[in-house]
Design a protein around this motif. Structure first.
Motif, PDB file in Angstrom:
ATOM      1  N   LEU A   1     -41.752  73.291  18.242  1.00  0.00           N
ATOM      2  CA  LEU A   1     -42.759  74.278  17.818  1.00  0.00           C
ATOM      3  C   LEU A   1     -42.788  74.259  16.289  1.00  0.00           C
ATOM      4  CD1 LEU A   1     -41.669  77.153  20.257  1.00  0.00           C
ATOM      5  CD2 LEU A   1     -43.607  75.584  20.530  1.00  0.00           C
ATOM      6  N   PHE A   2     -43.442  73.214  15.768  1.00  0.00           N
ATOM      7  CA  PHE A   2     -43.308  72.916  14.331  1.00  0.00           C
ATOM      8  C   PHE A   2     -44.039  73.925  13.455  1.00  0.00           C
ATOM      9  CE2 PHE A   2     -42.988  68.764  16.591  1.00  0.00           C
ATOM     10  CZ  PHE A   2     -41.622  68.581  16.385  1.00  0.00           C
ATOM     11  N   GLN A   3     -45.204  74.399  13.892  1.00  0.00           N
ATOM     12  CA  GLN A   3     -45.926  75.389  13.082  1.00  0.00           C
ATOM     13  C   GLN A   3     -45.114  76.686  12.984  1.00  0.00           C
ATOM     14  OE1 GLN A   3     -48.347  74.987  11.232  1.00  0.00           O
ATOM     15  NE2 GLN A   3     -49.741  73.393  12.011  1.00  0.00           N
ATOM     16  N   GLU A   4     -44.579  77.140  14.122  1.00  0.00           N
ATOM     17  CA  GLU A   4     -43.752  78.350  14.116  1.00  0.00           C
ATOM     18  C   GLU A   4     -42.513  78.162  13.244  1.00  0.00           C
ATOM     19  OE1 GLU A   4     -45.143  77.011  16.634  1.00  0.00           O
ATOM     20  OE2 GLU A   4     -46.342  78.540  17.646  1.00  0.00           O
ATOM     21  N   ALA A   5     -41.953  76.942  13.285  1.00  0.00           N
ATOM     22  CA  ALA A   5     -40.779  76.651  12.462  1.00  0.00           C
ATOM     23  C   ALA A   5     -41.111  76.814  10.978  1.00  0.00           C
ATOM     24  CB  ALA A   5     -40.283  75.247  12.746  1.00  0.00           C
ATOM     25  N   LYS A   6     -42.271  76.258  10.583  1.00  0.00           N
ATOM     26  CA  LYS A   6     -42.659  76.351   9.163  1.00  0.00           C
ATOM     27  C   LYS A   6     -42.902  77.806   8.739  1.00  0.00           C
ATOM     28  CE  LYS A   6     -45.437  73.383   7.311  1.00  0.00           C
ATOM     29  NZ  LYS A   6     -46.615  72.559   7.029  1.00  0.00           N
ATOM     30  N   LYS A   7     -43.564  78.581   9.596  1.00  0.00           N
ATOM     31  CA  LYS A   7     -43.830  79.988   9.261  1.00  0.00           C
ATOM     32  C   LYS A   7     -42.515  80.742   9.056  1.00  0.00           C
ATOM     33  CE  LYS A   7     -48.237  80.395  11.734  1.00  0.00           C
ATOM     34  NZ  LYS A   7     -48.928  80.991  12.896  1.00  0.00           N
ATOM     35  N   GLU A   8     -41.558  80.496   9.948  1.00  0.00           N
ATOM     36  CA  GLU A   8     -40.285  81.204   9.858  1.00  0.00           C
ATOM     37  C   GLU A   8     -39.493  80.782   8.617  1.00  0.00           C
ATOM     38  OE1 GLU A   8     -38.129  84.270  11.285  1.00  0.00           O
ATOM     39  OE2 GLU A   8     -39.860  83.438  12.349  1.00  0.00           O
ATOM     40  N   LEU A   9     -39.495  79.481   8.336  1.00  0.00           N
ATOM     41  CA  LEU A   9     -38.718  78.973   7.197  1.00  0.00           C
ATOM     42  C   LEU A   9     -39.307  79.405   5.864  1.00  0.00           C
ATOM     43  CD1 LEU A   9     -38.029  75.419   8.619  1.00  0.00           C
ATOM     44  CD2 LEU A   9     -36.302  77.174   8.185  1.00  0.00           C
ATOM     45  N   ASN A  10     -40.616  79.592   5.822  1.00  0.00           N
ATOM     46  CA  ASN A  10     -41.251  80.044   4.575  1.00  0.00           C
ATOM     47  C   ASN A  10     -40.898  81.498   4.231  1.00  0.00           C
ATOM     48  OD1 ASN A  10     -42.622  77.737   3.633  1.00  0.00           O
ATOM     49  ND2 ASN A  10     -44.212  77.998   5.189  1.00  0.00           N
ATOM     50  N   LEU A  11     -40.276  82.215   5.180  1.00  0.00           N
ATOM     51  CA  LEU A  11     -39.849  83.597   4.923  1.00  0.00           C
ATOM     52  C   LEU A  11     -38.482  83.659   4.253  1.00  0.00           C
ATOM     53  CD1 LEU A  11     -40.957  85.245   8.291  1.00  0.00           C
ATOM     54  CD2 LEU A  11     -42.086  85.415   6.071  1.00  0.00           C
TER      55      LEU A  11
ATOM     56  N   LEU B   1     -45.880  66.967  12.193  1.00  0.00           N
ATOM     57  CA  LEU B   1     -47.280  67.414  12.255  1.00  0.00           C
ATOM     58  C   LEU B   1     -48.232  66.457  11.523  1.00  0.00           C
ATOM     59  CD1 LEU B   1     -46.645  71.217  11.536  1.00  0.00           C
ATOM     60  CD2 LEU B   1     -47.420  70.234  13.704  1.00  0.00           C
ATOM     61  N   LYS B   2     -47.692  65.276  11.111  1.00  0.00           N
ATOM     62  CA  LYS B   2     -48.480  64.257  10.397  1.00  0.00           C
ATOM     63  C   LYS B   2     -48.932  64.727   9.020  1.00  0.00           C
ATOM     64  CE  LYS B   2     -48.283  61.913  14.272  1.00  0.00           C
ATOM     65  NZ  LYS B   2     -47.270  60.849  14.428  1.00  0.00           N
ATOM     66  N   GLU B   3     -48.262  65.758   8.475  1.00  0.00           N
ATOM     67  CA  GLU B   3     -48.562  66.243   7.123  1.00  0.00           C
ATOM     68  C   GLU B   3     -47.578  65.555   6.174  1.00  0.00           C
ATOM     69  OE1 GLU B   3     -48.018  70.435   7.554  1.00  0.00           O
ATOM     70  OE2 GLU B   3     -49.911  70.742   8.630  1.00  0.00           O
ATOM     71  N   PHE B   4     -47.840  64.250   5.951  1.00  0.00           N
ATOM     72  CA  PHE B   4     -46.838  63.424   5.264  1.00  0.00           C
ATOM     73  C   PHE B   4     -46.710  63.769   3.787  1.00  0.00           C
ATOM     74  CE2 PHE B   4     -48.303  60.778   8.882  1.00  0.00           C
ATOM     75  CZ  PHE B   4     -47.119  60.803   9.600  1.00  0.00           C
ATOM     76  N   LYS B   5     -47.793  64.160   3.135  1.00  0.00           N
ATOM     77  CA  LYS B   5     -47.697  64.512   1.711  1.00  0.00           C
ATOM     78  C   LYS B   5     -46.847  65.764   1.521  1.00  0.00           C
ATOM     79  CE  LYS B   5     -52.017  62.372   0.201  1.00  0.00           C
ATOM     80  NZ  LYS B   5     -53.324  62.572  -0.423  1.00  0.00           N
ATOM     81  N   LYS B   6     -47.054  66.751   2.396  1.00  0.00           N
ATOM     82  CA  LYS B   6     -46.218  67.950   2.317  1.00  0.00           C
ATOM     83  C   LYS B   6     -44.758  67.607   2.611  1.00  0.00           C
ATOM     84  CE  LYS B   6     -49.705  71.431   3.514  1.00  0.00           C
ATOM     85  NZ  LYS B   6     -50.070  72.490   4.470  1.00  0.00           N
ATOM     86  N   ALA B   7     -44.568  66.719   3.592  1.00  0.00           N
ATOM     87  CA  ALA B   7     -43.205  66.321   3.936  1.00  0.00           C
ATOM     88  C   ALA B   7     -42.523  65.663   2.742  1.00  0.00           C
ATOM     89  CB  ALA B   7     -43.238  65.370   5.130  1.00  0.00           C
ATOM     90  N   ILE B   8     -43.275  64.781   2.039  1.00  0.00           N
ATOM     91  CA  ILE B   8     -42.713  64.118   0.853  1.00  0.00           C
ATOM     92  C   ILE B   8     -42.308  65.150  -0.199  1.00  0.00           C
ATOM     93  CG2 ILE B   8     -43.325  62.629  -1.108  1.00  0.00           C
ATOM     94  CD1 ILE B   8     -45.001  60.991   0.911  1.00  0.00           C
ATOM     95  N   TYR B   9     -43.132  66.203  -0.397  1.00  0.00           N
ATOM     96  CA  TYR B   9     -42.817  67.255  -1.376  1.00  0.00           C
ATOM     97  C   TYR B   9     -41.472  67.918  -1.030  1.00  0.00           C
ATOM     98  CZ  TYR B   9     -42.771  71.864  -3.475  1.00  0.00           C
ATOM     99  OH  TYR B   9     -42.383  73.010  -4.154  1.00  0.00           O
ATOM    100  N   TYR B  10     -41.308  68.313   0.237  1.00  0.00           N
ATOM    101  CA  TYR B  10     -40.079  68.984   0.653  1.00  0.00           C
ATOM    102  C   TYR B  10     -38.863  68.069   0.519  1.00  0.00           C
ATOM    103  CZ  TYR B  10     -43.037  72.704   2.565  1.00  0.00           C
ATOM    104  OH  TYR B  10     -43.931  73.726   2.707  1.00  0.00           O
ATOM    105  N   PHE B  11     -39.022  66.755   0.928  1.00  0.00           N
ATOM    106  CA  PHE B  11     -37.888  65.825   0.824  1.00  0.00           C
ATOM    107  C   PHE B  11     -37.521  65.580  -0.638  1.00  0.00           C
ATOM    108  CE2 PHE B  11     -39.345  64.202   5.155  1.00  0.00           C
ATOM    109  CZ  PHE B  11     -38.349  64.906   5.820  1.00  0.00           C
ATOM    110  N   ASN B  12     -38.531  65.519  -1.514  1.00  0.00           N
ATOM    111  CA  ASN B  12     -38.258  65.359  -2.953  1.00  0.00           C
ATOM    112  C   ASN B  12     -37.468  66.552  -3.502  1.00  0.00           C
ATOM    113  OD1 ASN B  12     -39.386  62.814  -3.387  1.00  0.00           O
ATOM    114  ND2 ASN B  12     -41.438  63.634  -3.732  1.00  0.00           N
ATOM    115  N   GLU B  13     -37.806  67.769  -3.025  1.00  0.00           N
ATOM    116  CA  GLU B  13     -37.077  68.958  -3.458  1.00  0.00           C
ATOM    117  C   GLU B  13     -35.606  68.871  -3.040  1.00  0.00           C
ATOM    118  OE1 GLU B  13     -38.102  71.731  -5.316  1.00  0.00           O
ATOM    119  OE2 GLU B  13     -39.750  70.335  -5.713  1.00  0.00           O
ATOM    120  N   VAL B  14     -35.389  68.320  -1.830  1.00  0.00           N
ATOM    121  CA  VAL B  14     -34.015  68.138  -1.365  1.00  0.00           C
ATOM    122  C   VAL B  14     -33.290  67.111  -2.230  1.00  0.00           C
ATOM    123  CG1 VAL B  14     -32.558  67.454   0.577  1.00  0.00           C
ATOM    124  CG2 VAL B  14     -34.651  68.770   0.993  1.00  0.00           C
TER     125      VAL B  14
END
Length: 513
Positions: A29-39, A61-74
């Motif tokens: 449930l990837f959308q729910e996961a993102k909503k919860e983690l953003n809190l 969710l095939k949102e690869f640019k957003k994924a790259i942003y988060y992995f770069n932050e890590v």
């Protein structure tokens, strides 16, 4: 959820949001996961883990640019080992995201960086996935010579791994490679192998599905049992609450009954005391009215008899006797007037209608006025009167009540003094805030018992030793009450046949100190 709803501890809330978000990711449930983690707040000590799960969810969710942003932050975070994160895994994730975006150079850069690290760690499953991704990177660019060695490495590693899905994937990849080489015989061998692994995988999935179904069934049964227990607990709680509230209600009723009974008993006692007091007051009133009426009747009868004698004397023209009768009539009238005046003031005092106004009073002048009012009675009995009160004394009292007190006491002193006696008023300095005024006579005096009766705080009337009523005692009662209302005191010193001292104390006016 209970913790999140309480909202009492922000740090604990961050842990709860992270755990819920990670759980949603595992449930796909990837959308729910993102909503919860953003809190989760950025102050969270494990925030790199939050970015990692956000990156994985975005990638799914095939949102690869957003994924790259988060992995770069890590990737920017120092000491990732303390967070339980392997940088090699982050490089794989970045390489795969760039691969999906067809940014092959960046994908190759991160995948090779990951290869260098993972080969040191010798994690077979991670290496298999890495080799497969590198092979796919080259294969879609038609770089078969570079891709095939990685497919072969992946296949070789799959033989050392106990996962059917990875074995199936490795043999299938090799079947495609051999088809492209033109070696269809070998391709068929790999294809058959992949089908075998696929069947094994399906069997395994069926076993897992059955196990999962059994687990769900067992959970459902447990939940039913829990619900039955909850219903039983609710019934028990209801019964317990009913018993508790019934006991409380009975206790309240009992307490209320005891309280009202106690109040009833208390009120009954108060009523009885009031009745006894009222009976006593009525008895005193009846006795007082009986005595007052008797005294008035006696005075009027004496006046009537004296007037008859006066008429007869007028006929005989005996002027000496006539003078004596007139004086006698005056005395009788004065006695009756004093009795009525005391009765009036006593009634006003009892009904709280007597007006009191305290002021500074010159004591010597008041005694002088009282002497003037009783001059005729003093002369009649040839009594010497002496006013030795200090002319510098001022007392703080109600003037009218002070005059009533002094008149009654002087009247008694004259009544119980012999002819040619002496009555003195004088003051005594006490060096306090009170002034003592003494009325001294040389009259009949009184016994200790009589003094105690006069000073007793009651409504009883004065009596002789033979119980004959000689007076109402009203004047003395009136004096005591008025002295008390003026914040004063009364004391008596006396001996039989040696005279009496009436000692009064009144507060001085402030200016006298």
């Amino acid at each position: 959820m209970k913790q999140l709803n309480s909202g009492k501890n922000k740090e604990l809330d961050d842990y709860c949001h992270y755990l819920r978000g990670n759980s949603f990711r595992h449930l796909k449930l990837f959308q729910e996961a993102k909503k919860e983690l953003n809190l989760v707040t950025k102050n969270f000590v494990y925030y790199p883990l939050v970015n990692k799960v956000l990156g994985e969810s975005s990638s799914e969710l095939k949102e690869f640019k957003k994924a790259i942003y988060y992995f770069n932050e890590v990737e920017k975070w120092p000491n990732l080992d303390n967070q339980g994160i392997k940088i090699g895994g982050i490089y794989i994730d970045l390489g795969v995201c760039y691969l999906h975006l067809n940014q092959f150079e960046k994908a190759e850069k991160y995948l090779l960086k990951s290869k260098y690290l993972l080969e040191k760690e010798n994690n077979k499953e991670s290496l298999f996935l890495l080799y497969t991704n590198i092979a796919n990177l080259y294969y879609i660019q038609f770089k078969d010579k570079q891709a095939i060695p990685y497919f072969e490495k992946g296949y070789s590693l799959s033989n050392k791994i106990n996962r059917f899905d990875l074995k199936y994937r490795a043999s299938k990849n090799m079947s495609v490679v051999e088809e492209n080489r033109g070696d269809f015989k070998q391709a068929i061998v790999y294809r058959k192998e992949s089908e075998q692994w696929k069947d094994s995988l399906n069997d395994q999935n069926k076993v897992w599905a059955v196990a999962d179904f059994e687990k769900k069934f067992a959970v459902a049964q447990k939940q039913k049992q829990i619900k039955v227990l909850e219903v039983e607990n609710r019934l028990k709680n209801s019964q317990r609450n009913w018993l508790f509230f019934s006991a409380i209600s009975l206790l309240l009723l009992l307490t209320a009954g005891i309280y009202f009974y106690a109040q009833k008993v208390k009120n009954a006692k108060i009523i009885l005391l009031q009745k006894n007091k009222l009976d006593e007051l009525n008895a005193t009133k009846d006795q007082l009215f009986s005595i007052v009426s008797h005294d008035l009747r006696s005075s009027v009868n004496a006046l009537k008899t004296s007037n008859a004698k006066l008429s007869a004397t007028l006929e005989t023209k005996n002027y000496d006797e006539l003078n004596q009768l007139i004086i006698q009539n005056s005395g009788i009238a004065n006695g009756a007037y004093s009795l009525l005046d005391n009765l009036l003031h006593w009634a006003l005092l009892q009904t709280k209608q007597l007006y009191f106004h305290k002021e500074s009073v010159h004591l010597f002048s008041i005694v002088q006025q009282i002497e003037y009012n009783y001059k005729s009675l003093l002369l009649e009995k040839s009594i010497t009167f002496e006013n030795s009160v200090s002319r510098n004394i001022f007392i703080f009292v109600d003037l009218d009540s002070l005059k009533i007190v002094l008149r009654n006491l002087l009247d008694n002193a004259i009544k119980f003094s012999n002819e040619n006696g002496k009555i003195s008023f004088y003051s005594v300095e006490t060096h306090t805030d009170f002034c003592q005024l003494v009325l001294e006579d040389t009259g009949l005096g009184m016994s200790v018992n009589t003094i105690n009766e006069l000073l007793a705080d009651n409504e009883l009337l004065a009596k002789k030793s033979n119980s004959e009523i000689i007076g109402t005692g009203l004047g003395m009662q009136l004096c005591k009450q008025m002295i008390k209302k003026n914040d004063g005191t009364l004391a008596i010193e006396s001996e039989v046949n040696k005279g009496t001292k009436m000692i009064l104390s009144f507060p001085k006016t402030n200016q006298n100190g």
